[in-house]
Design a protein around this motif. Structure first.
Motif, PDB file in Angstrom:
ATOM      1  N   LEU A 188       9.030  -4.915  -4.186  1.00  0.00           N
ATOM      2  CA  LEU A 188      10.072  -5.936  -4.249  1.00  0.00           C
ATOM      3  C   LEU A 188      11.460  -5.338  -4.038  1.00  0.00           C
ATOM      4  CD1 LEU A 188       8.817  -8.181  -7.199  1.00  0.00           C
ATOM      5  CD2 LEU A 188       8.666  -8.618  -4.740  1.00  0.00           C
ATOM      6  N   MET A 189      11.673  -4.136  -4.551  1.00  0.00           N
ATOM      7  CA  MET A 189      12.945  -3.460  -4.318  1.00  0.00           C
ATOM      8  C   MET A 189      13.155  -3.191  -2.829  1.00  0.00           C
ATOM      9  SD  MET A 189      14.129   0.377  -5.317  1.00  0.00           S
ATOM     10  CE  MET A 189      13.404   0.934  -3.769  1.00  0.00           C
ATOM     11  N   ASP A 190      12.095  -2.712  -2.176  1.00  0.00           N
ATOM     12  CA  ASP A 190      12.189  -2.476  -0.734  1.00  0.00           C
ATOM     13  C   ASP A 190      12.400  -3.774   0.036  1.00  0.00           C
ATOM     14  OD1 ASP A 190      12.029   0.289  -0.571  1.00  0.00           O
ATOM     15  OD2 ASP A 190       9.855   0.291  -0.688  1.00  0.00           O
ATOM     16  N   LEU A 191      11.783  -4.842  -0.437  1.00  0.00           N
ATOM     17  CA  LEU A 191      11.951  -6.133   0.222  1.00  0.00           C
ATOM     18  C   LEU A 191      13.397  -6.602   0.123  1.00  0.00           C
ATOM     19  CD1 LEU A 191      10.434  -8.376   1.716  1.00  0.00           C
ATOM     20  CD2 LEU A 191      10.022  -9.462  -0.501  1.00  0.00           C
ATOM     21  N   LEU A 192      14.020  -6.414  -1.027  1.00  0.00           N
ATOM     22  CA  LEU A 192      15.429  -6.775  -1.181  1.00  0.00           C
ATOM     23  C   LEU A 192      16.315  -5.945  -0.255  1.00  0.00           C
ATOM     24  CD1 LEU A 192      15.705  -7.148  -5.069  1.00  0.00           C
ATOM     25  CD2 LEU A 192      15.720  -8.988  -3.373  1.00  0.00           C
ATOM     26  N   LEU A 193      16.037  -4.652  -0.189  1.00  0.00           N
ATOM     27  CA  LEU A 193      16.847  -3.777   0.657  1.00  0.00           C
ATOM     28  C   LEU A 193      16.604  -4.029   2.144  1.00  0.00           C
ATOM     29  CD1 LEU A 193      16.490  -0.389  -1.285  1.00  0.00           C
ATOM     30  CD2 LEU A 193      18.434  -1.974  -1.308  1.00  0.00           C
ATOM     31  N   ALA A 194      15.451  -4.613   2.475  1.00  0.00           N
ATOM     32  CA  ALA A 194      15.097  -4.820   3.879  1.00  0.00           C
ATOM     33  C   ALA A 194      15.551  -6.170   4.411  1.00  0.00           C
ATOM     34  CB  ALA A 194      13.590  -4.675   4.069  1.00  0.00           C
ATOM     35  N   ARG A 198       3.454   0.703 -10.539  1.00  0.00           N
ATOM     36  CA  ARG A 198       4.824   0.515 -10.028  1.00  0.00           C
ATOM     37  C   ARG A 198       4.835  -0.097  -8.629  1.00  0.00           C
ATOM     38  NH1 ARG A 198       7.365  -0.527 -13.670  1.00  0.00           N
ATOM     39  NH2 ARG A 198       9.246  -0.301 -12.431  1.00  0.00           N
ATOM     40  N   MET A 199       3.675  -0.522  -8.154  1.00  0.00           N
ATOM     41  CA  MET A 199       3.580  -1.058  -6.789  1.00  0.00           C
ATOM     42  C   MET A 199       4.480  -2.277  -6.592  1.00  0.00           C
ATOM     43  SD  MET A 199       0.264  -2.769  -4.892  1.00  0.00           S
ATOM     44  CE  MET A 199       0.176  -4.030  -6.200  1.00  0.00           C
ATOM     45  N   VAL A 200       4.350  -3.270  -7.458  1.00  0.00           N
ATOM     46  CA  VAL A 200       5.086  -4.525  -7.271  1.00  0.00           C
ATOM     47  C   VAL A 200       6.601  -4.321  -7.400  1.00  0.00           C
ATOM     48  CG1 VAL A 200       5.443  -6.849  -8.170  1.00  0.00           C
ATOM     49  CG2 VAL A 200       3.119  -5.944  -7.941  1.00  0.00           C
ATOM     50  N   PRO A 201       7.108  -3.659  -8.453  1.00  0.00           N
ATOM     51  CA  PRO A 201       8.559  -3.460  -8.513  1.00  0.00           C
ATOM     52  C   PRO A 201       9.119  -2.672  -7.332  1.00  0.00           C
ATOM     53  CG  PRO A 201       7.553  -2.991 -10.643  1.00  0.00           C
ATOM     54  CD  PRO A 201       6.432  -3.138  -9.666  1.00  0.00           C
ATOM     55  N   VAL A 225       0.837  -1.204   0.000  1.00  0.00           N
ATOM     56  CA  VAL A 225       0.000   0.000   0.000  1.00  0.00           C
ATOM     57  C   VAL A 225       0.868   1.250   0.000  1.00  0.00           C
ATOM     58  CG1 VAL A 225      -1.717   1.310   1.289  1.00  0.00           C
ATOM     59  CG2 VAL A 225      -1.917  -1.174   1.139  1.00  0.00           C
ATOM     60  N   GLY A 226       1.912   1.240   0.824  1.00  0.00           N
ATOM     61  CA  GLY A 226       2.824   2.383   0.859  1.00  0.00           C
ATOM     62  C   GLY A 226       3.518   2.611  -0.467  1.00  0.00           C
ATOM     63  N   SER A 227       3.794   1.532  -1.195  1.00  0.00           N
ATOM     64  CA  SER A 227       4.434   1.676  -2.508  1.00  0.00           C
ATOM     65  C   SER A 227       3.526   2.401  -3.487  1.00  0.00           C
ATOM     66  CB  SER A 227       4.808   0.291  -3.057  1.00  0.00           C
ATOM     67  OG  SER A 227       5.756  -0.350  -2.230  1.00  0.00           O
ATOM     68  N   VAL A 273      10.271   4.339 -10.126  1.00  0.00           N
ATOM     69  CA  VAL A 273       8.996   4.981 -10.439  1.00  0.00           C
ATOM     70  C   VAL A 273       9.086   5.836 -11.698  1.00  0.00           C
ATOM     71  CG1 VAL A 273       7.271   6.634  -9.620  1.00  0.00           C
ATOM     72  CG2 VAL A 273       8.243   4.952  -8.039  1.00  0.00           C
ATOM     73  N   LEU A 274      10.100   6.677 -11.793  1.00  0.00           N
ATOM     74  CA  LEU A 274      10.178   7.650 -12.889  1.00  0.00           C
ATOM     75  C   LEU A 274      10.736   7.061 -14.179  1.00  0.00           C
ATOM     76  CD1 LEU A 274      11.466  10.808 -10.964  1.00  0.00           C
ATOM     77  CD2 LEU A 274       9.119  10.200 -11.575  1.00  0.00           C
ATOM     78  N   GLU A 275      11.553   6.009 -14.056  1.00  0.00           N
ATOM     79  CA  GLU A 275      12.182   5.445 -15.248  1.00  0.00           C
ATOM     80  C   GLU A 275      11.670   4.055 -15.582  1.00  0.00           C
ATOM     81  OE1 GLU A 275      16.369   5.693 -14.605  1.00  0.00           O
ATOM     82  OE2 GLU A 275      16.383   7.875 -14.482  1.00  0.00           O
ATOM     83  N   GLY A 276      10.743   3.540 -14.777  1.00  0.00           N
ATOM     84  CA  GLY A 276      10.169   2.240 -15.079  1.00  0.00           C
ATOM     85  C   GLY A 276      11.124   1.079 -14.927  1.00  0.00           C
ATOM     86  N   GLN A 277      12.105   1.208 -14.036  1.00  0.00           N
ATOM     87  CA  GLN A 277      13.083   0.141 -13.839  1.00  0.00           C
ATOM     88  C   GLN A 277      12.500  -0.966 -12.970  1.00  0.00           C
ATOM     89  OE1 GLN A 277      15.980   0.215 -15.311  1.00  0.00           O
ATOM     90  NE2 GLN A 277      16.642   2.324 -15.596  1.00  0.00           N
ATOM     91  N   GLY A 278      13.044  -2.172 -13.109  1.00  0.00           N
ATOM     92  CA  GLY A 278      12.667  -3.281 -12.254  1.00  0.00           C
ATOM     93  C   GLY A 278      13.366  -3.190 -10.910  1.00  0.00           C
ATOM     94  N   PRO A 279      13.078  -4.115 -10.000  1.00  0.00           N
ATOM     95  CA  PRO A 279      13.660  -4.036  -8.653  1.00  0.00           C
ATOM     96  C   PRO A 279      15.180  -4.026  -8.644  1.00  0.00           C
ATOM     97  CG  PRO A 279      11.866  -5.630  -8.712  1.00  0.00           C
ATOM     98  CD  PRO A 279      12.124  -5.232 -10.122  1.00  0.00           C
ATOM     99  N   VAL A 280      15.800  -4.999  -9.302  1.00  0.00           N
ATOM    100  CA  VAL A 280      17.269  -5.080  -9.303  1.00  0.00           C
ATOM    101  C   VAL A 280      17.862  -3.940 -10.122  1.00  0.00           C
ATOM    102  CG1 VAL A 280      19.250  -6.500  -9.939  1.00  0.00           C
ATOM    103  CG2 VAL A 280      17.202  -7.581  -8.974  1.00  0.00           C
ATOM    104  N   ALA A 281      17.254  -3.636 -11.263  1.00  0.00           N
ATOM    105  CA  ALA A 281      17.754  -2.541 -12.097  1.00  0.00           C
ATOM    106  C   ALA A 281      17.641  -1.199 -11.371  1.00  0.00           C
ATOM    107  CB  ALA A 281      16.981  -2.484 -13.416  1.00  0.00           C
ATOM    108  N   SER A 282      16.608  -1.021 -10.564  1.00  0.00           N
ATOM    109  CA  SER A 282      16.454   0.219  -9.795  1.00  0.00           C
ATOM    110  C   SER A 282      17.574   0.372  -8.776  1.00  0.00           C
ATOM    111  CB  SER A 282      15.104   0.228  -9.073  1.00  0.00           C
ATOM    112  OG  SER A 282      14.036   0.192  -9.991  1.00  0.00           O
ATOM    113  N   ILE A 283      17.949  -0.724  -8.146  1.00  0.00           N
ATOM    114  CA  ILE A 283      19.052  -0.683  -7.183  1.00  0.00           C
ATOM    115  C   ILE A 283      20.356  -0.319  -7.891  1.00  0.00           C
ATOM    116  CG2 ILE A 283      20.434  -2.099  -5.607  1.00  0.00           C
ATOM    117  CD1 ILE A 283      17.878  -3.626  -4.919  1.00  0.00           C
TER     118      ILE A 283
END
Length: 321
Positions: A131-137, A125-128, A92-94, A208-218
């Protein structure tokens, strides 16, 4: 753009488009604010031993004739519930954070207000982002589960000692074990938290702004951070300073209110809960929401500036609609 001009532009955007304030308050409601109310209830008397205080605090919330096994089951259930709530708030926060970033960028770049479109982008962009936050957490989750397990052992020992079980030495051993675990993990987790405070806002905007996936965003966030480390640290210091200015009066007011009402969870739980709820509504949601919206604006304006000025850093702007 120099850092001074960047900050000036960020403050100007935040002040001009007050719709962003409402989004900041919504972020605070879903747990993405970062500005809360610190609660400290002194329930230990000066002449009271620490283990006696722990037993008193635990037993205040535990019915009579409850076995340590039952308490352990309760704590495990509580841990599962907290984990489920965290996952729900993560997604929800995403959505809300994605909408806030897209709307902030649209207003800062083009002066365009499209709240419905921003939430559509946030949902997409909720799921990516989650998932990015989940990896970082992952490091924090591992440590949190360990600390919670140690706390469950401490509570179980306190109940067993208080109900006529082994001597208090078991409780002291459990307390020392838990304290040792926390102290050993405090430094690395603190450093990881400091790194995320600077790094995560950039990775989130890449997502969010560039449409990157979780790993690509990192990876993208790390690329932007390496090339703009100095200015990113300055932006973080500004947001940290704002939070410090916020926390000092809020902590003082909270302490004075609790002291004046003599409310604590042991003697007057209902009054304590109402007061804490009102204080969080006033400070964490309203005031904290305003500051959260400012943080969103500063990091979004900064990210746009850092990724558009240097040719090597430019990416196609592709918000997902």
């Amino acid at each position: 753009m120099e850092i001074g001009a960047l900050l000036k532009r960020g403050f100007a955007v935040w002040w001009r488009y007050k719709v962003l304030w409402a989004l900041g308050m919504l972020l605070a409601v879903v747990g993405r604010g970062g500005y809360g109310v610190t609660i400290n209830t002194g329930v230990t008397q000066p002449s009271e031993r620490l283990e006696d205080s722990v037993i008193q605090t635990v037993l205040a919330f535990v019915p009579d004739n409850v076995t340590p096994e039952t308490v352990t089951g309760w704590l495990v259930s509580l841990g599962v519930i907290l984990l489920v709530v965290w996952v729900v708030l993560l997604f929800v926060g995403s959505i809300v954070e994605g909408a806030a970033i897209v709307q902030t960028d649209a207003l800062a770049q083009r002066g365009q207000f499209d709240l419905n479109g921003s939430f559509v982008a946030g949902i997409s962009r909720m799921v990516p982002l989650a998932l990015m936050d989940l990896l970082l957490a992952i490091p924090s989750l591992v440590v949190g589960i360990g600390v919670f397990a140690a706390f469950a052992g401490l509570v179980s020992s306190a109940v067993e000692v208080a109900t006529g079980g082994p001597s208090a030495s078991m409780l002291e051993l459990a307390m020392m074990l838990m304290l040792g675990v926390v102290l050993c993990l405090l430094l690395p987790i603190g450093l990881w938290g400091l790194f995320l405070a600077v790094f995560r806002p950039l990775a989130a905007r890449a997502c969010v702004l560039e449409g990157q996936g979780p790993v690509a965003s990192i990876k993208r966030g790390w690329q932007v951070l390496r090339r703009n480390l100095g200015q990113a640290i300055v932006v973080w210091l500004v947001t940290f300073g704002i939070g410090l200015v916020y926390s000092i009066p809020v902590g003082a007011i909270t302490g004075m209110v609790l002291f004046a009402t003599d409310a604590n969870p042991l003697t007057s739980f209902s009054a304590w809960l109402v007061i804490i709820g009102l204080l969080n509504l006033i400070f964490a949601v309203i005031v904290g929401g305003l500051l959260t919206s400012l943080n969103v604006v500063l990091w979004t304006v900064g990210y746009r500036q850092w990724t558009m000025t240097a040719p090597a850093m430019q990416q196609v702007y592709a918000p997902v609609r």
